[in-house]
Design an enzyme around this catalytic site. Structure first.
Site, PDB file in Angstrom:
ATOM      1  N   GLY A  12      43.337  25.070 -52.182  1.00  0.00           N
ATOM      2  CA  GLY A  12      43.279  23.613 -52.064  1.00  0.00           C
ATOM      3  C   GLY A  12      44.399  22.999 -51.249  1.00  0.00           C
ATOM      4  O   GLY A  12      44.741  21.831 -51.444  1.00  0.00           O
ATOM      5  N   ASN A  14      44.228  22.181 -48.136  1.00  0.00           N
ATOM      6  CA  ASN A  14      43.631  21.090 -47.355  1.00  0.00           C
ATOM      7  C   ASN A  14      43.392  19.866 -48.225  1.00  0.00           C
ATOM      8  O   ASN A  14      43.613  18.727 -47.795  1.00  0.00           O
ATOM      9  CB  ASN A  14      42.326  21.548 -46.700  1.00  0.00           C
ATOM     10  CG  ASN A  14      42.591  22.304 -45.416  1.00  0.00           C
ATOM     11  OD1 ASN A  14      42.950  21.717 -44.404  1.00  0.00           O
ATOM     12  ND2 ASN A  14      42.441  23.619 -45.473  1.00  0.00           N
ATOM     13  N   ARG A  65      20.057  29.820 -55.886  1.00  0.00           N
ATOM     14  CA  ARG A  65      20.941  28.955 -55.092  1.00  0.00           C
ATOM     15  C   ARG A  65      20.496  27.508 -55.185  1.00  0.00           C
ATOM     16  O   ARG A  65      21.305  26.605 -55.352  1.00  0.00           O
ATOM     17  CB  ARG A  65      20.930  29.416 -53.634  1.00  0.00           C
ATOM     18  CG  ARG A  65      21.882  28.613 -52.763  1.00  0.00           C
ATOM     19  CD  ARG A  65      21.866  29.046 -51.313  1.00  0.00           C
ATOM     20  NE  ARG A  65      22.174  30.446 -51.119  1.00  0.00           N
ATOM     21  CZ  ARG A  65      23.375  31.004 -51.262  1.00  0.00           C
ATOM     22  NH1 ARG A  65      24.401  30.255 -51.610  1.00  0.00           N
ATOM     23  NH2 ARG A  65      23.558  32.283 -51.065  1.00  0.00           N
ATOM     24  N   MET A  90      33.583  28.162 -50.645  1.00  0.00           N
ATOM     25  CA  MET A  90      33.088  29.414 -50.081  1.00  0.00           C
ATOM     26  C   MET A  90      31.703  29.784 -50.602  1.00  0.00           C
ATOM     27  O   MET A  90      31.473  30.893 -51.071  1.00  0.00           O
ATOM     28  CB  MET A  90      34.101  30.539 -50.340  1.00  0.00           C
ATOM     29  CG  MET A  90      35.484  30.234 -49.788  1.00  0.00           C
ATOM     30  SD  MET A  90      35.522  29.777 -48.036  1.00  0.00           S
ATOM     31  CE  MET A  90      35.612  31.402 -47.305  1.00  0.00           C
ATOM     32  N   ARG A  91      30.798  28.820 -50.558  1.00  0.00           N
ATOM     33  CA  ARG A  91      29.394  29.106 -50.889  1.00  0.00           C
ATOM     34  C   ARG A  91      28.525  28.594 -49.744  1.00  0.00           C
ATOM     35  O   ARG A  91      28.828  27.566 -49.132  1.00  0.00           O
ATOM     36  CB  ARG A  91      28.971  28.348 -52.161  1.00  0.00           C
ATOM     37  CG  ARG A  91      29.335  29.006 -53.459  1.00  0.00           C
ATOM     38  CD  ARG A  91      28.760  28.195 -54.624  1.00  0.00           C
ATOM     39  NE  ARG A  91      27.308  28.193 -54.647  1.00  0.00           N
ATOM     40  CZ  ARG A  91      26.569  29.060 -55.321  1.00  0.00           C
ATOM     41  NH1 ARG A  91      27.132  29.976 -56.067  1.00  0.00           N
ATOM     42  NH2 ARG A  91      25.250  29.013 -55.278  1.00  0.00           N
ATOM     43  N   ASN A 107      32.933  19.847 -42.933  1.00  0.00           N
ATOM     44  CA  ASN A 107      33.538  21.137 -43.283  1.00  0.00           C
ATOM     45  C   ASN A 107      34.701  21.412 -42.336  1.00  0.00           C
ATOM     46  O   ASN A 107      34.723  20.919 -41.214  1.00  0.00           O
ATOM     47  CB  ASN A 107      32.481  22.242 -43.135  1.00  0.00           C
ATOM     48  CG  ASN A 107      33.005  23.613 -43.499  1.00  0.00           C
ATOM     49  OD1 ASN A 107      33.696  23.770 -44.509  1.00  0.00           O
ATOM     50  ND2 ASN A 107      32.705  24.616 -42.689  1.00  0.00           N
ATOM     51  N   HIS A 109      36.632  24.803 -40.662  1.00  0.00           N
ATOM     52  CA  HIS A 109      36.427  26.243 -40.476  1.00  0.00           C
ATOM     53  C   HIS A 109      37.589  26.796 -39.650  1.00  0.00           C
ATOM     54  O   HIS A 109      37.977  26.187 -38.645  1.00  0.00           O
ATOM     55  CB  HIS A 109      35.094  26.482 -39.764  1.00  0.00           C
ATOM     56  CG  HIS A 109      34.791  27.935 -39.579  1.00  0.00           C
ATOM     57  ND1 HIS A 109      34.308  28.723 -40.616  1.00  0.00           N
ATOM     58  CD2 HIS A 109      34.949  28.751 -38.518  1.00  0.00           C
ATOM     59  CE1 HIS A 109      34.166  29.963 -40.167  1.00  0.00           C
ATOM     60  NE2 HIS A 109      34.554  29.997 -38.901  1.00  0.00           N
ATOM     61  N   SER A 136      38.384  24.045 -36.740  1.00  0.00           N
ATOM     62  CA  SER A 136      37.384  23.048 -36.346  1.00  0.00           C
ATOM     63  C   SER A 136      36.927  22.242 -37.551  1.00  0.00           C
ATOM     64  O   SER A 136      36.642  22.812 -38.607  1.00  0.00           O
ATOM     65  CB  SER A 136      36.134  23.743 -35.778  1.00  0.00           C
ATOM     66  OG  SER A 136      36.455  24.632 -34.745  1.00  0.00           O
ATOM     67  N   LEU A 144      24.419  27.615 -40.589  1.00  0.00           N
ATOM     68  CA  LEU A 144      25.802  27.860 -41.014  1.00  0.00           C
ATOM     69  C   LEU A 144      26.805  27.734 -39.863  1.00  0.00           C
ATOM     70  O   LEU A 144      26.605  28.330 -38.796  1.00  0.00           O
ATOM     71  CB  LEU A 144      25.892  29.265 -41.631  1.00  0.00           C
ATOM     72  CG  LEU A 144      27.199  29.621 -42.328  1.00  0.00           C
ATOM     73  CD1 LEU A 144      27.394  28.789 -43.578  1.00  0.00           C
ATOM     74  CD2 LEU A 144      27.216  31.107 -42.670  1.00  0.00           C
ATOM     75  N   ASP A 145      27.881  26.974 -40.100  1.00  0.00           N
ATOM     76  CA  ASP A 145      28.993  26.831 -39.137  1.00  0.00           C
ATOM     77  C   ASP A 145      28.529  26.378 -37.754  1.00  0.00           C
ATOM     78  O   ASP A 145      29.131  26.757 -36.741  1.00  0.00           O
ATOM     79  CB  ASP A 145      29.781  28.148 -38.999  1.00  0.00           C
ATOM     80  CG  ASP A 145      30.499  28.525 -40.289  1.00  0.00           C
ATOM     81  OD1 ASP A 145      30.805  27.624 -41.078  1.00  0.00           O
ATOM     82  OD2 ASP A 145      30.733  29.732 -40.501  1.00  0.00           O
ATOM     83  N   GLN A 173      47.715  23.408 -38.737  1.00  0.00           N
ATOM     84  CA  GLN A 173      46.898  22.507 -37.918  1.00  0.00           C
ATOM     85  C   GLN A 173      45.760  21.895 -38.734  1.00  0.00           C
ATOM     86  O   GLN A 173      45.420  20.725 -38.548  1.00  0.00           O
ATOM     87  CB  GLN A 173      46.328  23.267 -36.711  1.00  0.00           C
ATOM     88  CG  GLN A 173      47.397  23.819 -35.788  1.00  0.00           C
ATOM     89  CD  GLN A 173      48.351  22.755 -35.320  1.00  0.00           C
ATOM     90  OE1 GLN A 173      47.927  21.653 -34.971  1.00  0.00           O
ATOM     91  NE2 GLN A 173      49.635  23.049 -35.341  1.00  0.00           N
ATOM     92  N   GLU A 174      45.178  22.690 -39.629  1.00  0.00           N
ATOM     93  CA  GLU A 174      44.108  22.155 -40.481  1.00  0.00           C
ATOM     94  C   GLU A 174      44.608  20.942 -41.259  1.00  0.00           C
ATOM     95  O   GLU A 174      43.906  19.944 -41.407  1.00  0.00           O
ATOM     96  CB  GLU A 174      43.614  23.226 -41.466  1.00  0.00           C
ATOM     97  CG  GLU A 174      42.863  24.374 -40.805  1.00  0.00           C
ATOM     98  CD  GLU A 174      42.251  25.327 -41.818  1.00  0.00           C
ATOM     99  OE1 GLU A 174      42.591  25.268 -43.012  1.00  0.00           O
ATOM    100  OE2 GLU A 174      41.424  26.154 -41.402  1.00  0.00           O
TER     101      GLU A 174
HETATM  102  C1  GAR Z   1      40.860  27.072 -44.920  1.00  0.00           C
HETATM  103  O1  GAR Z   1      41.544  27.851 -43.987  1.00  0.00           O
HETATM  104  C2  GAR Z   1      39.477  26.734 -44.407  1.00  0.00           C
HETATM  105  O2  GAR Z   1      39.431  26.605 -43.022  1.00  0.00           O
HETATM  106  C3  GAR Z   1      38.693  27.936 -44.858  1.00  0.00           C
HETATM  107  O3  GAR Z   1      39.183  28.217 -46.135  1.00  0.00           O
HETATM  108  C4  GAR Z   1      40.570  27.872 -46.192  1.00  0.00           C
HETATM  109  C5  GAR Z   1      40.821  27.085 -47.449  1.00  0.00           C
HETATM  110  O4  GAR Z   1      42.188  26.900 -47.652  1.00  0.00           O
HETATM  111  N1  GAR Z   1      37.299  27.668 -44.887  1.00  0.00           N
HETATM  112  C6  GAR Z   1      36.371  28.562 -44.547  1.00  0.00           C
HETATM  113  O5  GAR Z   1      36.631  29.709 -44.224  1.00  0.00           O
HETATM  114  C7  GAR Z   1      34.936  28.051 -44.611  1.00  0.00           C
HETATM  115  N2  GAR Z   1      34.061  28.956 -43.942  1.00  0.00           N
HETATM  116  P1  GAR Z   1      42.717  25.859 -48.748  1.00  0.00           P
HETATM  117  O6  GAR Z   1      41.988  26.175 -50.045  1.00  0.00           O
HETATM  118  O7  GAR Z   1      44.178  26.155 -48.860  1.00  0.00           O
HETATM  119  O8  GAR Z   1      42.429  24.469 -48.251  1.00  0.00           O
END
Ligand code: GAR
Length: 214
Positions: A12, A14, A65, A90-91, A107, A109, A136, A144-145, A173-174
């Site tokens: 978490g 982000n 699902r 991650m689902r 999202n 990625h 991104s 997906l993506d 950067q995220e």
């Molecule tokens: C992040 O790096 C995000 O880009 C990635 O999971 C991480 C979560 O980190 N997401 C994916 O790979 C989605 N396909 P966080 O829990 O520390 O925010």
């Protein structure tokens, strides 16, 4: 005020960046709920510490699902969100779920999409000998993506990088670009029209989505 529900599966970081930036930059938005598919997600603790409703929707009671996604959707919709933010969730989501949130589901990625969809992006970038990598933010569509890009950040790859050092720089950067996109949403500056991103009423070309930060 923009009402946001954040979906997480793990650390978490982000989510934390979004909470902190909304507060520090006085963004007209509020994270009204955080939902995880795992009770081990540290992001749940982060949310509770910030006084945000945080809980697990686990898949123990779902046979499929689509059943899980319906439960998730019911929980999310109680909060009447303007925006649903996937932050390391991650689902894979069913088409019905994605279509229900058309234009208000985003999202992040860890790659310069359309390159490296899926998992293990940092190691795959190193294995390929790329010179640049990044992250991104995009609208989510059923494929997906593959949804239209909103903002990307690029990082240069160093000779001595490992998947861990690279992941760390991409994460930094995220934590800049995800809150920035949320600020744009709060200001009504971004939307998806016909599977394309419009920013300030202009169609955003993929090149324009890249923010060269380093
Ligand atoms: C992040 O790096 C995000 O880009 C990635 O999971 C991480 C979560 O980190 N997401 C994916 O790979 C989605 N396909 P966080 O829990 O520390 O925010």
């Amino acid at each position: 005020m923009l009402r946001i529900v954040v979906l997480i599966s793990g650390n978490g970081s982000n989510l934390q960046a979004i909470i902190d930036n909304i507060h520090d930059d006085e963004i007209d938005a509020r994270v009204v709920a955080v939902i995880s598919n795992s009770d081990e997600a540290y992001g749940l603790t982060r949310a509770k510490q910030a006084g945000i409703d945080a809980f697990v929707v686990d898949n123990a009671n779902s046979t499929s699902r689509s059943e899980y996604d319906q439960q998730l959707q019911q929980q999310i919709d109680q909060y009447k969100p303007d925006l649903v933010v996937l932050a390391g969730f991650m689902r894979i989501l069913s088409d019905d779920f994605v279509n229900h949130y058309h234009g208000r589901l985003i999202n992040i990625h860890p790659s310069l999409l359309p390159k490296y969809q899926g998992l293990n992006t940092h190691q795959r970038v190193l294995d390929a000998g790329d010179t640049h990598h990044g992250a991104s933010v995009h609208f989510v569509i059923p494929e997906l993506d593959a949804g239209p890009l909103i903002l990307q950040a690029e990082v240069a790859i160093h000779n001595d990088d490992t998947a861990e050092t690279l992941a760390q720089r991409v994460h930094e950067q995220e934590h800049i670009i995800y809150p920035l996109v949320i600020k744009w949403f709060a200001e009504g500056r971004v939307k998806m029209v016909g599977n394309k991103t419009f920013k300030d009423d202009k169609e955003l070309t993929p090149d324009a989505a890249i923010l060269h930060l380093i």
